[in-house]
Design an enzyme around this catalytic site. Structure first.
Site, short mmCIF file in Angstrom:
data_model
loop_
_atom_site.label_atom_id
_atom_site.label_comp_id
_atom_site.label_asym_id
_atom_site.label_seq_id
_atom_site.Cartn_x
_atom_site.Cartn_y
_atom_site.Cartn_z
N ASP A 154 -32.69 -56.26 24.19
CA ASP A 154 -33.70 -55.31 23.75
C ASP A 154 -33.71 -55.12 22.23
O ASP A 154 -32.73 -55.38 21.53
CB ASP A 154 -33.45 -53.95 24.39
CG ASP A 154 -33.92 -53.88 25.83
OD1 ASP A 154 -34.13 -54.94 26.44
OD2 ASP A 154 -34.08 -52.75 26.35
N HIS A 301 -28.46 -55.83 23.58
CA HIS A 301 -29.37 -55.66 22.45
C HIS A 301 -29.17 -56.75 21.40
O HIS A 301 -28.04 -56.99 20.97
CB HIS A 301 -29.14 -54.28 21.80
CG HIS A 301 -29.50 -53.15 22.72
ND1 HIS A 301 -28.69 -52.74 23.76
CD2 HIS A 301 -30.61 -52.37 22.77
CE1 HIS A 301 -29.30 -51.74 24.40
NE2 HIS A 301 -30.45 -51.51 23.83
ZN LIG Z 1 -34.68 -50.19 23.32
#
Ligand SMILES: [Zn+2]
Length: 333
Positions: A154, A301
């Site tokens: 992400d 992430h």
């Molecule tokens: Zn996010």
């Protein structure tokens, strides 16, 4: 290994309010220095307590995988006991920089009550004006099931995206990248590389507003639609984007409908190793190793701040997954 197929409904491009957003606003939202990973924190702390019980809890309920007695099983609600990195800033940091800035009356009170959760004073606290209807179709499983895993990244693309892609290539792994619209616009080469190497794209809004569900409807539409357009333009027109993911996993029936109208399904996760909080490489590795079950969707992430721990953890996790017999898959679509 990759068994999923791209459903490729494409939607019309909608470039609207996002065009007003400057890169600086995005940087504030995603890379604000000082806070331990602003986007990550903001991102995956998500919904306020009262909303999470109704919203995320129910959404989680769609996945039996998530119902394990592991500590922090509902991490996506952000309610990690004892670890509250979050200044009330996530929403506050983002909103002022945004042309959408709205008073969002319920946000301040819900975001960070300084003392105990407001559950102890329900009688005096007015009912939240907008307890959103819960989302009911959040995907939290790989397409193929069995001994497969869907890795998702992400808040990128960012400086670490290339390293993540290098590692995935080394192990023949495929992943799904949930991108911030502005980041995709700023790093189109990274987006094209993601696609060229067989990975898939997911829409993670234009500037990661939180809580998502308190945003006016029009803004939620713009956040999702415009990010889709920005990502698609970066990747090459016609590139399919099968999923969208709400910041912090803050899915509601309302924004799920918006995503569906744009041809995208809501993508959740089953494993959150909290890499955004930079808990240490070994913590990230062991969280995944402990929490992953076959068919699971792992949240990590590649953007939103310093992701060196994530990269180092991935270096250990990829060979571990292979050794465990996992095949890399995409999420359900
Ligand atoms: Zn996010």
């Amino acid at each position: 290994m990759v068994k999923s197929r791209i459903p490729a409904p494409r939607r019309p491009l909608l470039l609207g309010a996002c065009a007003l957003l400057g890169t600086s606003a995005l940087l504030v939202a995603c890379d604000a220095p000082g806070t331990p990973s602003a986007a990550g924190d903001a991102a995956h702390r998500s919904v306020p307590p009262s909303a999470s019980t109704g919203t995320t809890g129910t959404a989680d309920g769609t996945s039996s995988v998530a119902a394990r007695p592991t500590p922090g099983e509902d991490r996506e609600t952000g309610a990690a006991p004892g670890r509250t990195p979050a200044p009330p800033a996530p929403g506050g940091g983002t909103a002022p920089a945004s042309p959408y800035a709205s008073p969002s009356p319920s946000a301040p009170g819900s975001a960070a009550p300084s003392a105990s959760p407001s559950a102890s004073r329900p009688a005096t606290t007015p009912a939240r004006p907008s307890a959103p209807a819960p989302a009911s179709h959040v995907l939290r499983h790989t397409a193929s099931g069995g001994r497969t895993v869907a890795l998702t990244f992400d808040d990128g693309p960012g400086p670490a995206t290339g390293q993540v892609l290098d590692l995935l290539a080394q192990y023949g792994a495929k992943a799904t990248f949930c991108e911030i619209g502005g980041n995709a616009q700023a790093r189109p080469a990274a987006v094209r590389r993601i696609v060229a190497e067989g990975h898939r794209l997911c829409d993670h809004t234009v500037d990661h507003p939180q809580p998502m569900h308190t945003q006016p409807h029009e803004r939620q539409v713009a956040e999702i639609a415009d990010a889709g357009s920005m990502i698609e333009h970066a990747a090459g027109d016609g590139t399919p984007i099968a999923w969208w993911r709400a910041p912090g996993g803050d899915f509601t029936a309302e924004n799920e409908r918006i995503g569906a109208d744009l041809g995208m399904k809501s993508l959740g996760w089953t494993v959150d190793p909290r890499d955004w909080s930079r808990p240490g490489v070994q913590a990230i590795v062991s969280n995944v190793q402990h929490d992953l079950r076959p068919g699971g969707v792992v949240l990590m992430h590649d953007g939103g701040g310093d992701r060196s721990q994530t990269v180092a953890a991935l270096k250990q996790l990829l060979p571990w997954l292979v050794a465990q017999g996992y095949a890399f898959d995409f999420p359900q679509s």
